[in-house]
Write an enzyme that holds these catalytic residues in place. Structure first.
Site, mmCIF file in Angstrom:
data_model
loop_
_atom_site.group_PDB
_atom_site.id
_atom_site.type_symbol
_atom_site.label_atom_id
_atom_site.label_comp_id
_atom_site.label_asym_id
_atom_site.label_seq_id
_atom_site.Cartn_x
_atom_site.Cartn_y
_atom_site.Cartn_z
ATOM 1 N N ASP A 136 0.846 -1.192 0.000
ATOM 2 C CA ASP A 136 0.000 0.000 0.000
ATOM 3 C C ASP A 136 0.881 1.242 0.000
ATOM 4 O O ASP A 136 2.018 1.204 0.473
ATOM 5 C CB ASP A 136 -0.869 0.038 1.276
ATOM 6 C CG ASP A 136 -2.026 -0.957 1.247
ATOM 7 O OD1 ASP A 136 -2.377 -1.462 0.167
ATOM 8 O OD2 ASP A 136 -2.583 -1.216 2.338
ATOM 9 N N ARG A 187 -1.383 -0.486 -8.608
ATOM 10 C CA ARG A 187 -2.779 -0.187 -8.251
ATOM 11 C C ARG A 187 -2.884 1.339 -8.273
ATOM 12 O O ARG A 187 -2.096 2.023 -7.612
ATOM 13 C CB ARG A 187 -3.100 -0.704 -6.851
ATOM 14 C CG ARG A 187 -4.480 -0.242 -6.351
ATOM 15 C CD ARG A 187 -4.591 -0.283 -4.827
ATOM 16 N NE ARG A 187 -4.632 -1.624 -4.296
ATOM 17 C CZ ARG A 187 -4.245 -1.915 -3.044
ATOM 18 N NH1 ARG A 187 -3.790 -0.972 -2.242
ATOM 19 N NH2 ARG A 187 -4.302 -3.162 -2.615
HETATM 20 C C1 LIG Z 1 -8.776 -1.242 -3.265
HETATM 21 C C2 LIG Z 1 -8.328 0.109 -2.780
HETATM 22 C C3 LIG Z 1 -7.056 0.240 -2.239
HETATM 23 C C4 LIG Z 1 -6.598 1.483 -1.814
HETATM 24 N N1 LIG Z 1 -5.300 1.628 -1.391
HETATM 25 C C5 LIG Z 1 -4.830 2.861 -1.094
HETATM 26 C C6 LIG Z 1 -3.461 3.088 -0.807
HETATM 27 O O1 LIG Z 1 -2.632 2.163 -0.797
HETATM 28 N N2 LIG Z 1 -3.061 4.353 -0.536
HETATM 29 C C7 LIG Z 1 -3.933 5.425 -0.541
HETATM 30 O O2 LIG Z 1 -3.527 6.554 -0.324
HETATM 31 N N3 LIG Z 1 -5.242 5.223 -0.802
HETATM 32 C C8 LIG Z 1 -5.711 3.989 -1.092
HETATM 33 N N4 LIG Z 1 -7.043 3.835 -1.386
HETATM 34 C C9 LIG Z 1 -7.998 4.927 -1.114
HETATM 35 C C10 LIG Z 1 -8.098 5.915 -2.251
HETATM 36 O O3 LIG Z 1 -6.912 6.674 -2.351
HETATM 37 C C11 LIG Z 1 -9.286 6.883 -2.025
HETATM 38 O O4 LIG Z 1 -9.060 7.596 -0.846
HETATM 39 C C12 LIG Z 1 -10.636 6.205 -1.943
HETATM 40 O O5 LIG Z 1 -10.729 5.137 -2.831
HETATM 41 C C13 LIG Z 1 -11.768 7.204 -2.270
HETATM 42 O O6 LIG Z 1 -11.596 7.725 -3.547
HETATM 43 P P1 LIG Z 1 -12.445 7.256 -4.835
HETATM 44 O O7 LIG Z 1 -11.474 6.938 -5.910
HETATM 45 O O8 LIG Z 1 -13.358 6.157 -4.489
HETATM 46 O O9 LIG Z 1 -13.179 8.552 -5.321
HETATM 47 P P2 LIG Z 1 -13.973 9.723 -4.629
HETATM 48 O O10 LIG Z 1 -14.034 10.796 -5.643
HETATM 49 O O11 LIG Z 1 -13.428 10.050 -3.266
HETATM 50 O O12 LIG Z 1 -15.396 9.078 -4.445
HETATM 51 C C14 LIG Z 1 -16.210 8.740 -5.526
HETATM 52 C C15 LIG Z 1 -17.527 8.146 -5.017
HETATM 53 O O13 LIG Z 1 -17.243 6.892 -4.378
HETATM 54 C C16 LIG Z 1 -18.056 6.722 -3.228
HETATM 55 N N5 LIG Z 1 -17.193 6.636 -2.026
HETATM 56 C C17 LIG Z 1 -15.875 6.935 -1.963
HETATM 57 N N6 LIG Z 1 -15.392 6.721 -0.732
HETATM 58 C C18 LIG Z 1 -16.421 6.293 0.010
HETATM 59 C C19 LIG Z 1 -16.550 5.897 1.359
HETATM 60 N N7 LIG Z 1 -15.532 5.911 2.209
HETATM 61 N N8 LIG Z 1 -17.792 5.507 1.793
HETATM 62 C C20 LIG Z 1 -18.828 5.466 0.930
HETATM 63 N N9 LIG Z 1 -18.756 5.839 -0.371
HETATM 64 C C21 LIG Z 1 -17.579 6.232 -0.832
HETATM 65 C C22 LIG Z 1 -18.991 7.889 -3.190
HETATM 66 O O14 LIG Z 1 -20.142 7.535 -3.911
HETATM 67 C C23 LIG Z 1 -18.211 8.960 -3.931
HETATM 68 O O15 LIG Z 1 -19.038 9.936 -4.483
HETATM 69 C C24 LIG Z 1 -7.490 2.605 -1.851
HETATM 70 C C25 LIG Z 1 -8.757 2.453 -2.411
HETATM 71 C C26 LIG Z 1 -9.181 1.252 -2.887
HETATM 72 C C27 LIG Z 1 -10.537 1.158 -3.501
#
Ligand SMILES: Cc1cc2nc3c(=O)[nH]c(=O)nc-3n(C[C@H](O)[C@H](O)[C@H](O)COP(=O)(O)OP(=O)(O)OC[C@H]3O[C@@H](n4cnc5c(N)ncnc54)[C@H](O)[C@@H]3O)c2cc1C
Length: 312
Positions: A136, A187
Site C-alpha cells: 500500500d 494499483r
Molecule cells: C482497493 C483500494 C485500495 C486502496 N489503497 C490505497 C493506498 O494504498 N493508498 C492510498 O492513499 N489510498 C488507497 N485507497 C484509497 C483511495 O486513495 C481513495 O481515498 C478512496 O478510494 C476514495 O476515492 P475514490 O477513488 O473512491 O473517489 P472519490 O471521488 O473520493 O469518491 C467517488 C464516489 O465513491 C463513493 N465513495 C468513496 N469513498 C467512500 C466511502 N468511504 N464511503 C462510501 N462511499 C464512498 C462515493 O459515492 C463517492 O461519491 C485505496 C482504495 C481502494 C478502492
C-alpha cells in the site's frame, strides 16, 4: 466528495485518544457495530469469512491486516509474524492468495533495512505459495522510499509484488512511466491522505483529471493494472479506454474497498469485469476507519446513529 477541509478535519480527529477509546469500545462489539461496515472484524477468522462471502459473489479479495507506523523493531517483528500467520490461515482456508501491507507496519519508521528484511520474510512464505503481495502507499514522506524498495525487490526477482500510485501527487505520472518501463504492477488510487500543496494537487478536479490520464496510461501500457476507485465516472472512463484500445477485460481489474459501493461491485461483475475487494481487518482499525469517514462525511451520520443505537 471529499474536500480538503473535511480531510484535514478527519485527520485531526483521527489523532484523538478519547475518540479512539470510545470507538474501540463500541465499534466492533456486536455484529451490527458501526466499524463493521468497513472492517471485516478483529480476527483473521472473521476476515476469511468475509473473503468467502465476497468470493461467493464472483469477486476476488486482498486481505489487509490493519496496522501502521509501528514505533519499535519488536512491534515490526510481531507484525511480520502476524502477516505470515495470516498467509498460513488463508492457505488453510483456501481463499484467494493476495495480501496488502504497509511498510511502516513492518518498521520503516524505525529502520529501513529491517523493514525490507521483514518484507523479504513475508515474501519468502508468500511467493512459493503463489501469493500476490501489494505494498500500500502511505503519505508523501514515504513515497520515494516505498518506490525505491519496490523497484529493488522487483529487480531481485519479486514479480508477484505490486505497488500503489496516488493521482493526487504531482510526481505520480512520472512514477507510472518509470514503473511501466520495468514491468512493475500498479494499483491506481486517488490518494487517501491530506497532503501539502507543495506535493499534491489541492483541487479535487485536478486529482480526478490526473486519475483519468493515469487510467489511460495504465490500461494501455501497464502490466496487470488495478483501477481502485468507487467513482462511477472513472470506472466508465476505464471501460471506454479499454474498449477503444482493444484491451481485453481480463487484462486489468477494478478494486474497491470492503463495504463501499457493493452495487457498483455487482454491476461490474455482471458486465464481465474482474473485481477485487480490499478486506481490512485487525485490532488496529481506527486510523483506517477515520480515513474512510473523511472521504465521505455522510458516513458520519451513519456512525452517530449506530453509536446512539448501541445505547452507550
Ligand atoms: C482497493 C483500494 C485500495 C486502496 N489503497 C490505497 C493506498 O494504498 N493508498 C492510498 O492513499 N489510498 C488507497 N485507497 C484509497 C483511495 O486513495 C481513495 O481515498 C478512496 O478510494 C476514495 O476515492 P475514490 O477513488 O473512491 O473517489 P472519490 O471521488 O473520493 O469518491 C467517488 C464516489 O465513491 C463513493 N465513495 C468513496 N469513498 C467512500 C466511502 N468511504 N464511503 C462510501 N462511499 C464512498 C462515493 O459515492 C463517492 O461519491 C485505496 C482504495 C481502494 C478502492
Amino acid at each position: 466528495m471529499l474536500d480538503s477541509a473535511s480531510k484535514t478535519f478527519f485527520h485531526l480527529i483521527a489523532q484523538s485518544r478519547t475518540l479512539k477509546t470510545i470507538a474501540s469500545r463500541y465499534g466492533m462489539r456486536k455484529p451490527s457495530s458501526f466499524a463493521r461496515r468497513f472492517i471485516a472484524g478483529e480476527t483473521v477468522e472473521e476476515a476469511i469469512e468475509a473473503a468467502r462471502a465476497v468470493e461467493a459473489r464472483g469477486m476476488t479479495v486482498t486481505l489487509d491486516l490493519l496496522g501502521e507506523s509501528v514505533a519499535s523493531l519488536s512491534q515490526a517483528d510481531a507484525a511480520t509474524r502476524a502477516y505470515i500467520a495470516v498467509i498460513e490461515a488463508m492457505i488453510a482456508a483456501g481463499v484467494g492468495r493476495n495480501v496488502s501491507l504497509k511498510l511502516t507496519q513492518l518498521g520503516l519508521d524505525v529502520d529501513k533495512a529491517s523493514a525490507v528484511d521483514n518484507l523479504r520474510k513475508i515474501l519468502e512464505r508468500a511467493e512459493p505459495a503463489g501469493f500476490f503481495v501489494r505494498i500500500d502507499m502511505e503519505n508523501s514522506p514515504y513515497t520515494e522510499v516505498t518506490l525505491e524498495i519496490y523497484e529493488t525487490l522487483w529487480r531481485h526477482g519479486s514479480h508477484q509484488l505490486g505497488v500503489v500510485l496516488q493521482s493526487a501527487l504531482y510526481r505520480s505520472e512520472r512514477d507510472l512511466a518509470a514503473i511501466n518501463a520495468f514491468g512493475g504492477r500498479v494499483r491506481l488510487v486517488k490518494g487517501a491522505y491530506q497532503e501539502p500543496k507543495s506535493v499534491a494537487y489541492p483541487k479535487k478536479a485536478d486529482v480526478d483529471a490526473a486519475y483519468a490520464r493515469m487510467i489511460k496510461t495504465l490500461i494501455v501500457e501497464g502490466h496487470d493494472p488495478a483501477i481502485a476507485t468507487h467513482d462511477p465516472a472513472m470506472i466508465e472512463f476505464a471501460r471506454t479506454v479499454a474498449r477503444e484500445n482493444g484491451v481485453a477485460l481480463d487484462r486489468f481489474e477494478f478494486q474497491m474497498l470492503y463495504g463501499v459501493r457493493r452495487d457498483l461491485q455487482a454491476m461490474l461483475v455482471k458486465a464481465g469485469h474482474r473485481v477485487r475487494v480490499y478486506i481490512p481487518f485487525g485490532r488496529e482499525w481506527f486510523p483506517y476507519f477515520m480515513r474512510r469517514l473523511g472521504e465521505r462525511p455522510a458516513n458520519i451520520a451513519f456512525v452517530m446513529r449506530a453509536i446512539l443505537g448501541e445505547g452507550g
